[in-house]
Structure formats: structure tokens, C-alpha cells
Design a protein around this motif. Sequence first.
Motif, short mmCIF file in Angstrom:
data_model
loop_
_atom_site.label_atom_id
_atom_site.label_comp_id
_atom_site.label_asym_id
_atom_site.label_seq_id
_atom_site.Cartn_x
_atom_site.Cartn_y
_atom_site.Cartn_z
N TYR A 255 1.82 -140.18 -18.30
CA TYR A 255 0.76 -139.16 -18.45
C TYR A 255 1.37 -137.79 -18.80
N ALA A 256 2.49 -137.47 -18.11
CA ALA A 256 3.13 -136.18 -18.38
C ALA A 256 3.56 -136.11 -19.85
N GLN A 257 4.06 -137.24 -20.35
CA GLN A 257 4.48 -137.29 -21.76
C GLN A 257 3.27 -137.18 -22.68
N LEU A 258 2.19 -137.92 -22.34
CA LEU A 258 0.99 -137.91 -23.18
C LEU A 258 0.41 -136.51 -23.27
N LYS A 259 0.41 -135.82 -22.15
CA LYS A 259 -0.17 -134.46 -22.16
C LYS A 259 0.62 -133.56 -23.12
N LYS A 260 1.93 -133.82 -23.20
CA LYS A 260 2.74 -133.03 -24.15
C LYS A 260 2.45 -133.46 -25.59
N ASN A 261 2.11 -134.74 -25.75
CA ASN A 261 2.00 -135.28 -27.11
C ASN A 261 0.66 -135.00 -27.81
N VAL A 262 -0.42 -134.82 -27.02
CA VAL A 262 -1.74 -134.75 -27.67
C VAL A 262 -1.88 -133.46 -28.48
N PRO A 263 -2.75 -133.46 -29.48
CA PRO A 263 -2.93 -132.24 -30.27
C PRO A 263 -3.38 -131.08 -29.40
N GLN A 264 -2.98 -129.87 -29.79
CA GLN A 264 -3.36 -128.70 -29.02
C GLN A 264 -4.88 -128.61 -28.91
N GLY A 265 -5.36 -128.35 -27.72
CA GLY A 265 -6.82 -128.22 -27.53
C GLY A 265 -7.46 -129.49 -27.03
N MET A 266 -6.82 -130.64 -27.24
CA MET A 266 -7.40 -131.88 -26.70
C MET A 266 -6.98 -132.01 -25.23
N LEU A 267 -7.93 -132.40 -24.38
CA LEU A 267 -7.65 -132.50 -22.95
C LEU A 267 -7.25 -133.93 -22.58
N VAL A 268 -6.38 -134.01 -21.57
CA VAL A 268 -6.04 -135.31 -20.99
C VAL A 268 -6.66 -135.35 -19.60
N THR A 269 -7.42 -136.40 -19.32
CA THR A 269 -8.11 -136.50 -18.03
C THR A 269 -7.74 -137.84 -17.38
N THR A 270 -7.73 -137.84 -16.08
CA THR A 270 -7.49 -139.11 -15.37
C THR A 270 -7.75 -138.92 -13.86
N GLY A 271 -7.66 -140.00 -13.12
CA GLY A 271 -7.70 -139.90 -11.66
C GLY A 271 -8.78 -140.72 -10.98
N GLU A 272 -9.66 -141.41 -11.75
CA GLU A 272 -10.70 -142.14 -11.03
C GLU A 272 -10.12 -143.28 -10.19
N CYS A 289 -2.32 -133.97 -16.42
CA CYS A 289 -3.66 -133.90 -17.01
C CYS A 289 -4.27 -132.52 -16.85
N ASP A 290 -5.38 -132.32 -17.56
CA ASP A 290 -6.10 -131.04 -17.50
C ASP A 290 -7.27 -131.11 -16.53
N ILE A 291 -7.86 -132.30 -16.41
CA ILE A 291 -9.00 -132.48 -15.49
C ILE A 291 -8.68 -133.68 -14.61
N ILE A 292 -8.86 -133.52 -13.30
CA ILE A 292 -8.76 -134.71 -12.43
C ILE A 292 -10.16 -135.22 -12.15
N GLN A 293 -10.27 -136.55 -12.01
CA GLN A 293 -11.58 -137.20 -11.90
C GLN A 293 -11.66 -138.13 -10.68
N PRO A 294 -11.48 -137.58 -9.47
CA PRO A 294 -11.56 -138.45 -8.30
C PRO A 294 -12.95 -139.07 -8.17
N ASP A 295 -13.00 -140.30 -7.74
CA ASP A 295 -14.29 -140.90 -7.41
C ASP A 295 -14.43 -140.74 -5.89
N VAL A 296 -15.48 -140.08 -5.46
CA VAL A 296 -15.59 -139.75 -4.03
C VAL A 296 -15.75 -141.01 -3.17
#
Length: 398
Positions: A255-272, A289-296
Motif C-alpha cells: 500500500y505504501a508503494q501504491l500510494k507513491k505510484n498513483v497519479p498525483q491527485g488520485m486517492l488511495v483508500t483502504t481499511g474495511e 492511504c489517504d482515507i481509512i475505511q473502518p467498518d464499525v
Amino acid sequence: MTFPKIKQVRAYVIKGGEGGGGADYHDQGEGHWIDNHIATSMGRYPEYRQSRKSFGINVLGTLVVEIEADDGTIGFAVTTGGEPACYMVEKHFARFLEGRNPFEYERIWDQMYFGSQYYGRKGLVVNAISGVDLALWDLMGKLRQEPVYHMLGGAVRDELQFYATGARPDLAKEMGFIGGKMPLYHGPIEGEEGLKKNVELVADMRSKVGEDFWLMYDCWMALDVNYATRLAHKCHEYGLKWIEEAINPDDYWGYAQLKKNVPQGMLVTTGEHESTRWGFKMLMDMGCCDIIQPDVGWCGGVTELLKISALADANGTLVVPHGSSVYSYHFVITRHNSPFAEFLMMAPKADHVAPMFHPQLLGEPVPENGRLKVTALDKPGFGVELNPEVKLYRPYEH
Ligand SMILES: C[C@H](O)[C@H](O)CC(=O)C(=O)O
Ligand SMILES: [Mg+2]
């Protein structure tokens, strides 16, 4: 001030076909968009490519936890975990609640987590802990005659705004949502042709929804870093807003690598599929990632989500919980770092708004024109009831 003590904890399962509908890991009927050739890491086996039910996405079923207080007040919650989670709740966790003051939720959570640490910490065990925790918050709200969001500090805005997850962002736009998140249909095993189809779908949707509507891809853990990077770059031209859960949740390094790789402005989200403050700390500390998505209903419940969200706030990371209906709405409305919510389109063709936990819950509020007023949450606890027509089985007692 004295409150009644907890008298009994009960755990039930709802079986598929007997009201087991509910949200995504509960049991959906044939032909539902949520089970139609969605890319998964099991797609490398042709026999498991067409349907997630074929490899067992629905195998656990629904867990219902009820917590009854001495005065007869009952708090309840619905999540995933089915019969194995019932066993844990009845045979293990109930001891940490019965006879206790229900407002001691910190101590109760701590004892459930550390009492199961030697076999738990993630996955099914934390699903079960979440179910108990949510039922406890529902009970506290009912005892105080207050909605859960009041107990979390009150609303920071007057309404929730939603994006829709489903197969038809074009229809979601007409229904007033701010964006549409589509499932990814083709995984790496389907090669260049599959990749092309994935990109074509975004291009087609963009032509239907116009420039400003958000479009996102939910990759449900199906990809590797290289494929996800290529997909992100190819979809950038069509304004893909974020790429979600692209790889295995255990691969923080990826994920850390993907966040570096994506085009500028595109968000990486994960965490469910992540749990507890410690799992989310890994995601944030490693810059995943830019947004975390916990499922409560899966991350540890409201008690744990508050800790996860405080960490995220300090880190400048947004928290946009995965699905989970009222259980997440009562949180999202109370936090500035949770600016919008997800609505999972449970209508089989994603062509109308249907309650996420139908038929299990009664009184579940749904967005109108992509929004929900805070007043819709103004009922004690989470403000929903169990549908008495849905059959509950209690496989274990203690
Ligand atoms: C559509 C996705 O594959 C999944 O079923 C739901 C999900 O991950 C989400 O809502 O986010
Ligand atoms: Mg997702």
C-alpha cells in the motif's frame, strides 16, 4: 446516578434464505450485482471467478447480539460472524458483561480484546467483539433515551452526504448521490483484455455522469501493486477519484508503494478489513492511504472506532467508514474528519435506494436525494429495531 446492570447477553444467527439478506457479507439472492463476476484474489481459480458466494463469502451469515439489562431494556446489534461468533459471544465474552454496569464500555472492551488476545486480535473475533460493543452502545442509548450520536459528542453538521457503492453510478447520480463507487470486475488473471475492460467501464461511466461526479473503483483486495498502479494511471484520464482496497490488507508495504505510484491527485483508500487502533496505526504510520475505511461492525465497534478516528484526526487522515448503515451514521455525523458517508446499494440492480440491512432491521433510515438529516437519527440508541418476522437461532447458551 444508578443504572440497571446487565442481566444477560444472547447471540443469534440468521440463516440465509430466512431473512439473511442484509449488507454485503450476508446472504444475497441470485443475480445480485454484488455477486456478479467481481474481481477477487480467488479469481485465479476459474471455478471461483463468477461468484463470491462460490468460495463462501456468505458462509458465516449474520450475527445478532442482544444485551438485556435488569429492567428489561434490550440493546442489540447486527453484524457478520454467524454461528462461530455466537460461540465466542456466549461462551467467552458474556462473562465480561453480565452483572456489570453497561456504561463501563471501556473496561468491557478491554477485557473482551485482551481476554481473547491469544486467539483473536483480528477478523472474526473482532467482528464478534464489534457486535457486542454495538449492542452495548444501543443499550446505553436506550437506557439514557438518547441517540448514540449524542453520546459521541453531538452532530457537527445538520445532515449526512452520501456516495453510493454499486454497479450503476449513472443511476446513483440521478438519485442525488455525490459519487459512485463501482466494483472492479476483472482481476490480473484476466490479463490485458480484462484491464482494458476495467478502463473502458470507467470511460463509459464518465461519459454518462459528466465531469464533476465522483467515480471510484473498489478492488476488494484482488490486485497486486503493479496491476493497481497500471489501472490507476489508465483511469486517471477519466477522473477516477480513488482506488480502494487494491491489494491484500496485510501488505502494508504494498500500500505504501501504491500510494507513491498513483497519479498525483488520485486517492488511495483502504481499511474495511482492518481492525483496532493498532491495525489502523500501521496503515497511517506507513503512509498507506489517504482515507481509512473502518467498518464499525468489524473494526472493534464504536468504542474502538473512536480511538482509530482520534489517531486519524491527529494524522490528517480522513475516516469514511465502510457501509454499515446506522452503525456508521451515528459516528460520521459527529466528526469533521468524516465528511461524507458510504451508502451500499443493496437493490439487486442498484437501481433504487433500499435499506442496507433489509429485512433484518426495521426503521432503518435511508438517504433521500443522497442526503440524510440528523433528525432521522433522533431516536434512542441506534434508532432501529429487529424485525420480528426474521427467524433467529440461538445455537449456544451459557
Ligand atoms: C463492492 C465491493 O466488492 C464490496 O462488496 C463492498 C465494499 O467493499 C464497499 O462497500 O466498500
Ligand atoms: Mg470496499
